[in-house]
Every structure is written in structure tokens, then in C-alpha cells.
Design a protein around this motif. Sequence first.
Motif, PDB file in Angstrom:
ATOM      1  N   CYS A  72       5.408  69.893  67.490  1.00  0.00           N
ATOM      2  CA  CYS A  72       5.414  69.212  66.182  1.00  0.00           C
ATOM      3  C   CYS A  72       5.810  67.753  66.355  1.00  0.00           C
ATOM      4  O   CYS A  72       6.806  67.437  67.026  1.00  0.00           O
ATOM      5  N   GLU A  73       5.038  66.853  65.742  1.00  0.00           N
ATOM      6  CA  GLU A  73       5.343  65.427  65.830  1.00  0.00           C
ATOM      7  C   GLU A  73       6.648  65.073  65.130  1.00  0.00           C
ATOM      8  O   GLU A  73       7.377  64.194  65.571  1.00  0.00           O
ATOM      9  N   SER A  74       6.920  65.735  64.040  1.00  0.00           N
ATOM     10  CA  SER A  74       8.169  65.453  63.321  1.00  0.00           C
ATOM     11  C   SER A  74       9.379  65.817  64.168  1.00  0.00           C
ATOM     12  O   SER A  74      10.397  65.112  64.153  1.00  0.00           O
ATOM     13  N   ASP A  75       9.253  66.913  64.943  1.00  0.00           N
ATOM     14  CA  ASP A  75      10.358  67.286  65.823  1.00  0.00           C
ATOM     15  C   ASP A  75      10.549  66.255  66.925  1.00  0.00           C
ATOM     16  O   ASP A  75      11.684  65.940  67.315  1.00  0.00           O
ATOM     17  N   LYS A  76       9.420  65.715  67.410  1.00  0.00           N
ATOM     18  CA  LYS A  76       9.512  64.687  68.436  1.00  0.00           C
ATOM     19  C   LYS A  76      10.213  63.427  67.891  1.00  0.00           C
ATOM     20  O   LYS A  76      11.081  62.841  68.541  1.00  0.00           O
ATOM     21  N   ASN A  77       9.809  63.029  66.689  1.00  0.00           N
ATOM     22  CA  ASN A  77      10.454  61.843  66.091  1.00  0.00           C
ATOM     23  C   ASN A  77      11.932  62.078  65.827  1.00  0.00           C
ATOM     24  O   ASN A  77      12.765  61.183  66.024  1.00  0.00           O
ATOM     25  N   ASP A  78      12.251  63.280  65.361  1.00  0.00           N
ATOM     26  CA  ASP A  78      13.653  63.599  65.109  1.00  0.00           C
ATOM     27  C   ASP A  78      14.453  63.587  66.405  1.00  0.00           C
ATOM     28  O   ASP A  78      15.598  63.124  66.436  1.00  0.00           O
ATOM     29  N   MET A  79      13.843  64.076  67.483  1.00  0.00           N
ATOM     30  CA  MET A  79      14.534  64.105  68.774  1.00  0.00           C
ATOM     31  C   MET A  79      14.764  62.689  69.289  1.00  0.00           C
ATOM     32  O   MET A  79      15.829  62.364  69.835  1.00  0.00           O
ATOM     33  N   ILE A  80      13.775  61.816  69.110  1.00  0.00           N
ATOM     34  CA  ILE A  80      13.956  60.416  69.536  1.00  0.00           C
ATOM     35  C   ILE A  80      15.066  59.738  68.716  1.00  0.00           C
ATOM     36  O   ILE A  80      15.891  58.990  69.246  1.00  0.00           O
ATOM     37  N   GLY A  81      15.109  60.008  67.395  1.00  0.00           N
ATOM     38  CA  GLY A  81      16.164  59.437  66.554  1.00  0.00           C
ATOM     39  C   GLY A  81      17.541  59.905  66.965  1.00  0.00           C
ATOM     40  O   GLY A  81      18.502  59.119  67.012  1.00  0.00           O
ATOM     41  N   ALA A  83      18.372  60.859  69.941  1.00  0.00           N
ATOM     42  CA  ALA A  83      18.693  60.214  71.217  1.00  0.00           C
ATOM     43  C   ALA A  83      19.207  58.793  70.992  1.00  0.00           C
ATOM     44  O   ALA A  83      20.166  58.352  71.643  1.00  0.00           O
ATOM     45  N   LEU A  84      18.581  58.080  70.060  1.00  0.00           N
ATOM     46  CA  LEU A  84      19.054  56.729  69.760  1.00  0.00           C
ATOM     47  C   LEU A  84      20.451  56.733  69.152  1.00  0.00           C
ATOM     48  O   LEU A  84      21.308  55.911  69.498  1.00  0.00           O
ATOM     49  N   ARG A  85      20.687  57.659  68.235  1.00  0.00           N
ATOM     50  CA  ARG A  85      22.016  57.744  67.622  1.00  0.00           C
ATOM     51  C   ARG A  85      23.070  58.136  68.645  1.00  0.00           C
ATOM     52  O   ARG A  85      24.209  57.646  68.601  1.00  0.00           O
ATOM     53  N   LEU A  86      22.691  59.033  69.559  1.00  0.00           N
ATOM     54  CA  LEU A  86      23.644  59.423  70.598  1.00  0.00           C
ATOM     55  C   LEU A  86      23.988  58.245  71.493  1.00  0.00           C
ATOM     56  O   LEU A  86      25.162  58.028  71.839  1.00  0.00           O
ATOM     57  N   GLY A  87      22.987  57.460  71.846  1.00  0.00           N
ATOM     58  CA  GLY A  87      23.260  56.284  72.665  1.00  0.00           C
ATOM     59  C   GLY A  87      24.143  55.270  71.947  1.00  0.00           C
ATOM     60  O   GLY A  87      25.053  54.682  72.537  1.00  0.00           O
ATOM     61  N   SER A  88      23.874  55.088  70.645  1.00  0.00           N
ATOM     62  CA  SER A  88      24.699  54.152  69.876  1.00  0.00           C
ATOM     63  C   SER A  88      26.129  54.655  69.744  1.00  0.00           C
ATOM     64  O   SER A  88      27.088  53.874  69.865  1.00  0.00           O
ATOM     65  N   ALA A  89      26.270  55.969  69.520  1.00  0.00           N
ATOM     66  CA  ALA A  89      27.615  56.530  69.404  1.00  0.00           C
ATOM     67  C   ALA A  89      28.377  56.406  70.708  1.00  0.00           C
ATOM     68  O   ALA A  89      29.583  56.099  70.725  1.00  0.00           O
ATOM     69  N   LEU A  90      27.702  56.638  71.831  1.00  0.00           N
ATOM     70  CA  LEU A  90      28.362  56.479  73.128  1.00  0.00           C
ATOM     71  C   LEU A  90      28.762  55.030  73.370  1.00  0.00           C
ATOM     72  O   LEU A  90      29.832  54.742  73.919  1.00  0.00           O
ATOM     73  N   THR A  91      27.909  54.093  72.944  1.00  0.00           N
ATOM     74  CA  THR A  91      28.233  52.665  73.119  1.00  0.00           C
ATOM     75  C   THR A  91      29.470  52.282  72.305  1.00  0.00           C
ATOM     76  O   THR A  91      30.376  51.592  72.805  1.00  0.00           O
ATOM     77  N   GLU A  92      29.524  52.728  71.051  1.00  0.00           N
ATOM     78  CA  GLU A  92      30.688  52.416  70.214  1.00  0.00           C
ATOM     79  C   GLU A  92      31.956  53.054  70.767  1.00  0.00           C
ATOM     80  O   GLU A  92      33.028  52.425  70.768  1.00  0.00           O
ATOM     81  N   ALA A  93      31.844  54.298  71.239  1.00  0.00           N
ATOM     82  CA  ALA A  93      33.022  54.945  71.826  1.00  0.00           C
ATOM     83  C   ALA A  93      33.502  54.208  73.067  1.00  0.00           C
ATOM     84  O   ALA A  93      34.711  54.052  73.287  1.00  0.00           O
ATOM     85  N   ALA A  94      32.549  53.759  73.891  1.00  0.00           N
ATOM     86  CA  ALA A  94      32.924  53.011  75.087  1.00  0.00           C
ATOM     87  C   ALA A  94      33.593  51.687  74.722  1.00  0.00           C
ATOM     88  O   ALA A  94      34.570  51.267  75.363  1.00  0.00           O
ATOM     89  N   MET A  95      33.097  51.000  73.665  1.00  0.00           N
ATOM     90  CA  MET A  95      33.702  49.741  73.240  1.00  0.00           C
ATOM     91  C   MET A  95      35.109  49.957  72.714  1.00  0.00           C
ATOM     92  O   MET A  95      36.025  49.173  72.994  1.00  0.00           O
ATOM     93  N   ARG A  96      35.315  51.022  71.957  1.00  0.00           N
ATOM     94  CA  ARG A  96      36.663  51.318  71.458  1.00  0.00           C
ATOM     95  C   ARG A  96      37.614  51.606  72.606  1.00  0.00           C
ATOM     96  O   ARG A  96      38.773  51.150  72.602  1.00  0.00           O
TER      97      ARG A  96
END
Length: 527
Positions: A72-81, A83-96
Motif C-alpha cells: 500500500c502506498e499510504s503505508d509507505k508514506n506513513d513509514m517514511i513520515g 522515519a523522519l519523525r524518529l530522526g528528528s526526535a533522536l536529534t532533539e534528544a541528542a541536543m538536549r
Amino acid sequence: MDATLLLDRSAVAATSPKPKPKRPCCSPEPRPIPIPNQNPVDMLLESFLALLDSSTVNLDLALDRILDSSACESDKNDMIGRALRLGSALTEAAMRSTRKRASMHNSVAWALSPDLTIKVFSLLDTQSVCHAAASCSFFRKCAVDPLCYSNIDLTTVVPKVNNMVVSTMIQRAGKVLRSLKLGVVPSSPNSSVGTSQALVYSMRNTTDASGFSWNDKRSRQGKESFILSRSCLAPLIADGGAPGALLRRLHLYNIERMDNTAFGVALSACPSLLDLEIVGLHVELRQTLESVSRHCHLIERLFFESSKTGRDDSLKLPTCNDLVNNCPHLTSLALRGFKLHDFKARVLVKGFRKLKHADFSTSYSITGDFLRNLGGSSLEVLILRDCIHLREMEVSRLLSAILAGRFKHLTHLDISNREGLASDGDWYHRSFTTGFMSLEQVLEERPNLKIVADFPAEGSFLEEQTTSSDMNSDVNSLSLLSSHTSDGLFTSSSDSSYNSDQGSGNEGSPSSSHAIQEESSDEVDYL
């Protein structure tokens, strides 16, 4: 025999050197041993971070395989989103974590303890404390201490501060608040406080010595009035008046919307006030002095510069008497730009026994008559700069009294006037020279006395159009002040009018006492 061979072999083995152990091969460092009962998220994150040692190509391929496994394309888009949120959350945690470790490092590397750091911050100005608080977590924790805000200075050249900022700072200070400075200061306040430089008032224009005109101030304040309003001092009366209970210094500059009621309420919460400075506020002199005499009995310094350029005629004689009786500790008094008559100035100067500094610069109605009978005062500084009605004869009498040995404590005298001194017979005739004064003789007799007498080399006095009622009011005021004085120029240094034991012209006479209380208050207000 077999036994003998066995013994010989064992002996040889015991005596022969043991083989050296082989050098182990290079191998990666062992992974940390998993902690029992470790959080699954921690284990997953630890495993995920271990993958970063591999190339990013492997991560790209792994993500592509996961995406390809989903139809499903929607599942693919959701998975990419995700992944992006996880990367952003890891970046913020690392900065803190980085900031936290940096704060821990600063707390260890910083040579001063938190108590000493707070002490240092308490010596800084308010803006510097705010900048320090924004630099690191350790400084921010120290900067929230109330002692860092015991002396709040929020004065600015351009408007930057609103009521919310003032309220926040006062709340942080709480009961330790000792000094509060607010408002817009076009030039350095030190240039006008306690010096001979004063707001210059004339019939032609109104500018201060720094070149900032009152007309510019009015137009500018019209745009800035939303910054600090009449309620900017309301936090002083919060919590039962606790923030203002121990306030020692209050300086206010050009807060246009401040009115008599709001200012009087604020002063009622400051019973320990020692230093009050007011510049450019639209509050009446009479009501302000009444509030001071009612609530601020410990005051030692009062500096009040009018915003009405010589048109505030609200001060009454009973108010002067109340101020003298209720505030006996006053040592410095400056009333600039008011329509202050001589008999009121005399009551103030003679009444305050500890008065050292008197500044009546740009006072509209002072002629100098109040200086009589003040020879025994403790005045050290007297500033009469640009008093438009200051008379040449009274200045001569003052200098003669100094030569006669009076005003022994006086060390600074300013009689400068950009419009020249008024003649005794004709107020419109101005004197622009100092030839009539024996300045050299005075300075020889009193080498510790500094006399400032700046006059224009040449000038013409052009008075603005005034109504007949204003003219009559000025003439009547002058006649009342000079009705009991002798005519003619002063020639003798032993004139009895400067004898501190003799009463002045307006004292001890029922008729004159009745007359001086009929004060003119119908002056046109420019504003």
C-alpha cells in the motif's frame, strides 16, 4: 625402567622453559554486557545506534526493502513520515543531552560556587543578567535567584520594555527589591542628575542641554505610550505591598500614560523610599509632593522635572509645609521646570535642616528673592540655571552675602542663563554680561567655591505671544514678592535682608500671608 624414563621425562619437562603464549589476533572491543531487566526501548535504541557504524548505504537498502515489502502506498508514506519523525526526535534528544553535559561541565569548570555566582549577578545590570541566563543552564539556574533582581534597571533609549516585562522582573525580585528604574531615557540620565546641566526652558523654545526637545518627546511618546502604561507600577502593591515595602530607589522617565492616581497608589506601597526621581511624567507637583509627604517619610533625595515646561502652578503653601514636617531627612531637592514662587522655595529651603543640594533650574517664577535670610543654611550646591525671572539685583545680593561670610558651606553655584538675567526695573531688559558681579573678588575670598555663570555673548529676548491674564498674573506675583523689599540696587554687603536672624518680607505679616495663598492656577496648559 619404564618408571625411570617417566621420571627423567618429567624432570626434563620441569627444567625446560615453558613456551610463550601466542599473541592474540586483533579483534573488536567486546560489546557491553546487557543489563538484566533493561528497558526494551533502551535495548532497541542501543542496537539501532550500533548500526550507525555500518555504511549509510546499508541503511538505505534496509529502508528500501521495508518499503518494498509493503504493498500500500499510504503505508509507505506513513513509514517514511515515521522515519523522519524518529530522526528528528533522536536529534532533539541528542541536543538536549549535549546541553546537559555542557551544563555539567560548566558547573565543574566554573570557578565560582552558585552562591558566589548569584552574588556576581546581583552586581550586574538587568540586561546583562538576562544575557547570562541565556548562555547556559547553570547560569540560568543562578539567574532566577531574587537577589539578581534586587536592582532592576529597565531604562532604554528606544522603547523595548512593556508592562509584562516589568511585572516579571518585580515578581522575580519579590521582597528583596531595592531599586527600580523604568522608562525611555533619550540621553544618559547621569548627564542631568545632580549636575548643573538642566532642562533649558525659555519663552522661545524648550530643549534640554543634550539637544532633545520636549516637542520631539511629546510626538515620540505618542507612539510609545502603549509600551509602559499607568499600570506598570501595579506589581509593587501585589502580595500586600511586599515588593515595594523595602524599595529604596525609584526612577521613572517619560512614561506618558502615568497619572496622579496610579502614581500615588504606587508610592503608598513604598514606605522605605529614599531616592525618588521623576522626569517627564504627566503628574502634578502638588499631588506628587502630597503623596511623598504622606507615605515616604524617610526620603533623602527628590528629583522632579516637569513635563509641562513651566506651566505647573499646582503647588500650594500647605503642601510645602507638610513636606517639610513629614520628610525631615531630605538632603537633595530638585524641582525643575515648575512655576515655583520665591516664598514657596524659601519655605522648602529653610524648612529642610539637612538640605545640601537645591536645584530650581528652569523655574518660571523664581526671582532670587527667596535667597534672603538663608545665609546660615547648610546648602552646599545651589543651581538656578535658566530661571527666566532670575533678577540681576538678587544675584548681586547673593554674591555680596557670600563675601560677607554667609553661605559658608556653599561649594557650587550655578547662575547661568541663556536668556540673560532680568533687570530690576524692566523685566524685558536682559543682562548678558557679568560685569556687575564681583566674581573675581568672591573667588579670592572663597577659593573652594565654584561659580558657573554662562551667558550668551549677545542675544535678544523675544517673548512669545501671551494673554493679558498671564501678564497680569506674572506682574501680580512679582509685586507680591517685592512689595516688602527695598528699592534700588544692593550696594552694601552687610544688608540686613541677608541676616539669618531677621524674617523675610512675606513672613510674620497676616496680610501678606493671606495674599500669598491666593495663587494663580488658570495658566494655559500647552498639552
